[in-house]
Enzyme design. Structure first.
Site, PDB file in Angstrom:
ATOM      1  N   SER A 183      -1.149   6.460  -9.834  1.00 19.10           N
ATOM      2  CA  SER A 183      -0.510   5.260 -10.372  1.00 19.10           C
ATOM      3  C   SER A 183       0.337   5.673 -11.560  1.00 19.10           C
ATOM      4  O   SER A 183       0.026   6.657 -12.247  1.00 19.10           O
ATOM      5  CB  SER A 183      -1.565   4.242 -10.809  1.00 19.10           C
ATOM      6  OG  SER A 183      -0.984   3.197 -11.579  1.00 19.10           O
ATOM      7  N   TYR A 227      -9.500   2.832 -16.401  1.00 20.33           N
ATOM      8  CA  TYR A 227      -8.643   2.847 -15.216  1.00 20.33           C
ATOM      9  C   TYR A 227      -7.496   3.843 -15.387  1.00 20.33           C
ATOM     10  O   TYR A 227      -7.251   4.685 -14.515  1.00 20.33           O
ATOM     11  CB  TYR A 227      -8.086   1.449 -14.945  1.00 20.33           C
ATOM     12  CG  TYR A 227      -7.162   1.411 -13.753  1.00 20.33           C
ATOM     13  CD1 TYR A 227      -7.672   1.382 -12.453  1.00 20.33           C
ATOM     14  CD2 TYR A 227      -5.781   1.421 -13.909  1.00 20.33           C
ATOM     15  CE1 TYR A 227      -6.841   1.376 -11.352  1.00 20.33           C
ATOM     16  CE2 TYR A 227      -4.934   1.415 -12.809  1.00 20.33           C
ATOM     17  CZ  TYR A 227      -5.463   1.387 -11.532  1.00 20.33           C
ATOM     18  OH  TYR A 227      -4.630   1.386 -10.445  1.00 20.33           O
TER      19      TYR A 227
END
Length: 250
Positions: A130, A143
């Site tokens: 990501s 995260y």
């Protein structure tokens, strides 16, 4: 069963929804055997029914399991062996439970299946990173850090296997509109709403093509590459403060 009679398979983790589901739809068009792994039995059963109707469909197996379980990798391995298959391509589209899955399961699956790929001189791994893995993330620190691990781990493996016939590709999209982000608290954060959102099906298709071309890193869209350029040029301490300011803004 004699190893010479084993059949290659594409193993897709996180196949219940999102980008994992899209990779399964792409892989089936190559006429390969598929092993679909996810937590939702009904979602996997629905996907198996959908894919079985495709003209190119080969064998499709499913395994409903939480990858946090200590025996998860062993169960995947056993399912392959019992059905005369080996993992030729591993698509590690894991998104849940952050550290345990993005880090622990990603490493465990790679360590189990990569040696076989190297001995055969073919196959590979697609990991889902990501753009958040390029920046510290106040209020979503775990995260972002876990995605940074996926990025670094994938880059290192890609260098290690260079020239072997095996490919390790890291897909690095913006925020993909998937059921995961609809459920997760951080999916409703201000920053996640500001960041450019991508389409899971398009991202998977771009990554699948790039993987076949032997590329190690895929950033699907121009806007994602623009965000990454900002991250590369900005010191971590300043990025962290910018993210913090955006998260606090209302």
């Amino acid at each position: 069963m004699n190893a010479g009679h084993l059949v290659p398979a594409v193993v897709v983790t996180g196949a219940s929804s999102g980008v994992g589901r899209e990779f399964a739809r792409l892989a089936i068009e190559d006429g390969v055997a598929l092993v679909l792994v996810g937590r939702s039995e009904p979602a996997l059963a629905e996907l198996v029914q959908e894919l079985s109707a495709r003209r190119a469909a080969n064998r499709i197996l499913k395994l409903s399991i939480d990858l946090q379980r200590a025996d998860a990798v062993a169960q995947i391995d056993a399912l392959l062996s019992e059905n005369g298959l080996y993992c030729d391509v591993l698509i590690s589209s894991l998104q849940l439970q952050l550290i345990d899955v993005n880090v622990k399961a990603t490493v465990a699956l790679s360590l189990r299946f990569l040696p076989g790929m190297l001995s055969r001189g073919q196959g590979g791994i697609i990991n889902i990173g990501s753009i958040t893995g390029y920046s510290p993330g106040p209020y979503m620190a775990g995260y972002c850090a876990s995605k940074a691990f996926v990025r670094s781990f994938s880059a290192a493996l890609s260098a290690e296997v260079a020239g072997s016939g095996v490919t390790v590709t890291c897909l690095t999209p913006g925020i993909l509109r998937t059921a995961f982000f609809d459920r997760a608290p951080m999916g409703h954060s201000r920053l996640m709403k500001i960041l450019p959102h991508g389409n899971a099906a398009k991202a998977a298709r771009i990554a699948w093509t790039a993987f076949k071309q032997g590329r190690s890193l895929v950033v699907p869209r121009l806007i994602d590459r623009f965000v990454l350029s900002i991250c590369w040029l900005t010191p971590d301490w300043l990025l962290a403060r910018l993210v913090l300011a955006l998260q606090r803004a209302s």
